[in-house]
Design a protein around this motif. Structure first.
Motif, PDB file in Angstrom:
ATOM      1  N   GLN A  19       0.825  -0.943   0.215  1.00  0.00           N
ATOM      2  CA  GLN A  19      -0.287   0.189   0.197  1.00  0.00           C
ATOM      3  C   GLN A  19       0.983   1.222   0.148  1.00  0.00           C
ATOM      4  OE1 GLN A  19      -3.474   0.097   2.667  1.00  0.00           O
ATOM      5  NE2 GLN A  19      -3.134   2.543   2.559  1.00  0.00           N
ATOM      6  N   ASN A  20       2.243   1.392   1.155  1.00  0.00           N
ATOM      7  CA  ASN A  20       3.024   2.248   0.646  1.00  0.00           C
ATOM      8  C   ASN A  20       3.546   3.105  -0.881  1.00  0.00           C
ATOM      9  OD1 ASN A  20       2.584   3.187   3.766  1.00  0.00           O
ATOM     10  ND2 ASN A  20       4.424   1.462   4.150  1.00  0.00           N
ATOM     11  N   ALA A  21       3.660   1.760  -1.728  1.00  0.00           N
ATOM     12  CA  ALA A  21       4.270   2.010  -2.277  1.00  0.00           C
ATOM     13  C   ALA A  21       3.214   2.321  -3.463  1.00  0.00           C
ATOM     14  CB  ALA A  21       4.858   0.302  -2.997  1.00  0.00           C
ATOM     15  N   MET A  22       2.253   1.465  -3.326  1.00  0.00           N
ATOM     16  CA  MET A  22       1.258   2.015  -4.584  1.00  0.00           C
ATOM     17  C   MET A  22      -0.178   2.983  -4.544  1.00  0.00           C
ATOM     18  SD  MET A  22      -0.151  -2.161  -5.508  1.00  0.00           S
ATOM     19  CE  MET A  22      -1.083  -1.226  -6.450  1.00  0.00           C
ATOM     20  N   ASN A  23      -0.349   3.490  -3.215  1.00  0.00           N
ATOM     21  CA  ASN A  23      -1.695   4.376  -2.815  1.00  0.00           C
ATOM     22  C   ASN A  23      -1.036   5.632  -2.022  1.00  0.00           C
ATOM     23  OD1 ASN A  23      -3.339   2.449  -4.902  1.00  0.00           O
ATOM     24  ND2 ASN A  23      -3.526   1.059  -2.739  1.00  0.00           N
ATOM     25  N   ARG A  24       0.662   5.119  -1.313  1.00  0.00           N
ATOM     26  CA  ARG A  24       0.327   6.217   0.364  1.00  0.00           C
ATOM     27  C   ARG A  24       0.529   7.837  -0.046  1.00  0.00           C
ATOM     28  NH1 ARG A  24      -1.634   5.036   4.296  1.00  0.00           N
ATOM     29  NH2 ARG A  24      -1.601   6.470   5.098  1.00  0.00           N
ATOM     30  N   GLN A  25       1.043   8.163  -1.467  1.00  0.00           N
ATOM     31  CA  GLN A  25       0.957   9.449  -2.313  1.00  0.00           C
ATOM     32  C   GLN A  25      -0.605   9.748  -2.467  1.00  0.00           C
ATOM     33  OE1 GLN A  25       2.414   9.360  -6.281  1.00  0.00           O
ATOM     34  NE2 GLN A  25       2.158   7.044  -6.214  1.00  0.00           N
TER      35      GLN A  25
END
Length: 434
Positions: A19-25
């Protein structure tokens, strides 16, 4: 060499890293005011049982993978004096309000005939008694009273009584608009209630003492208030985390609901559990006085309530890890996994148990949801036909017991072709064993 999703994140849950890699932004974390004392009794002996970090609002379906999403802190606390489980912080009503008009919530109604009989036995009503339902979930209760000859059984009008610019108000708005001042005006205009029915409202109350004052303003002295809530005890004893919800400020058991009503100044007359296969209806019927009166608080084993609350929090991490391991092996050995039901149960189960990397998609028959993405996980919502098209081997059911039975009956071709259904609820006899 990567052999499983967990190889992306040695020694830690896969969901967080993916999730951090894909969505946190695309996530905006919104801080909320955190309660430092119990909302019921005011005790500062307030212990955190479970912290699930920042979580999305379950009704905020996304329309694009890069859509900005608000998330709010989600932690479960327990008061060591009154034992009530409650959220540490609550998102504001405007954040909880659904953005789509087709979103609605349904409650089980199989117990309502019996509940109406119980009300009549306690209240001893005459035919011109005024019976008020607080929201649309009380519609069929009011209809039952009207069929019995109670001509003055009515729902509050969202526009006239609650000053809502809509013909229907969801519960986050109802609890916010039910103020003592507004309820006094309603009682003055229409007459006070002999019976006030509130299905699934009190557990949503952001300010429960203001809520209690509003009830006293709306009900005649000596009248009856009926509070229905989900029975959280089975969730505690079976370690069901999907029943936690950002809209439920409180998670009541039969013991803590009765004691809470007394602490609010109501006289408990009846606390009853109406059983269902997964989530029971828990109802408290209380006598309402004009002013807060000293009420004897029903005794119960506080230490036992604290013990099951502590165990519930402690078991979350190992159970999440076991489920992740199970799905990791299943996907590698048997094939893809999906979830049926794009509601708040599935949303919370996927996010709280951190299993998004192992889920192919969310199947749902509601055409309004198809094409959207599930909050938090951003998993695509697709038609049920994709169970066949994508050769799903395991489909987890995030549904009520009644809806689950309908899906199983409608999709026998899925199971006949080697697919498998299993409920996400650990309470269900058809639960996934892991």
């Amino acid at each position: 060499m990567v052999t499983s999703l967990k190889d992306f994140l040695p020694g830690a849950p896969a969901f967080g890293m993916v999730q951090n890699a894909m969505n946190r932004q695309y996530v905006v974390e919104r801080p909320c005011i955190r309660a430092v004392a119990c909302r019921i009794c005011g005790s500062t002996r307030f212990t955190k049982r479970l912290d699930l970090g920042f979580q999305p609002i379950c009704n905020r379906f996304l329309t694009a993978p890069d859509e900005i999403e608000e998330q709010f802190p989600f932690a479960l606390m327990q008061c060591e004096d009154c034992a009530v489980l409650q959220l540490e912080a609550v998102a504001p009503p405007e954040a909880l309000k659904p953005r789509y008009p087709w979103i609605t919530y349904r409650e089980a109604e199989g117990h309502l005939d019996e509940m109406v009989r119980d009300i009549l036995a306690l209240a001893g009503l005459h035919r011109d008694a005024r019976i008020i339902g607080s929201n649309y979930k009380d519609t069929t209760v009011i209809e039952r009273f009207r069929r019995l000859g109670f001509a003055h059984a009515d729902l509050l009008d969202p526009r006239r009584d609650l000053e809502v610019d809509a013909d229907r108000a969801e519960i986050e708005t109802v609890q916010d608009r039910l103020t003592p001042e507004r309820c006094s005006l309603i009682a003055e205009r229409n007459g006070p209630a002999d019976v006030l029915v509130m299905r699934h409202v009190i557990e949503h109350a952001h300010d429960i003492h203001r809520f209690a004052a509003a009830v006293r303003a709306l009900v005649r002295p000596g009248g009856l208030a009926v509070f229905e809530v989900p029975d959280f005890r089975p969730s505690l004893t079976h370690f069901d985390y999907s029943t936690l919800w950002e809209e439920h400020v409180f998670c009541f058991t039969d013991a803590t609901l009765a004691a809470t009503c007394a602490r609010l100044g109501f006289e408990p007359l009846l606390v009853k559990i109406y059983p269902y296969p997964i989530e029971n209806a828990l109802v408290s019927m209380v006598r309402v006085s004009e002013k807060i009166q000293p009420v004897e608080i029903p005794t119960f084993d506080v230490s036992a309530e604290l013990s099951i609350g502590e165990m519930y929090g402690r078991e979350h991490a190992p159970r999440s890890a076991r489920l992740q391991d199970y799905l990791d092996h299943f996907v590698r050995d048997h094939g893809p996994v999906a979830v049926f039901g794009a509601g708040h149960l599935s949303t919370k189960f996927i996010n709280f148990m951190r299993i998004a990397p192992w889920i192919q998609f969310i199947a749902d028959g509601d055409t309004c949801k198809i094409g959207k993405l599930l909050p938090g996980s951003r998993l695509p919502i697709v038609p049920p036909s994709e169970l066949f098209n994508q050769r799903i081997r395991l489909c987890l059911l995030g549904l009520s017991a009644e809806s689950e039975a309908r899906v199983r009956k409608a999709f026998t071709a899925f199971t006949d072709s080697g697919g498998r259904f299993a409920s996400i609820s650990p309470i269900s006899p058809t639960r996934l064993e892991f």
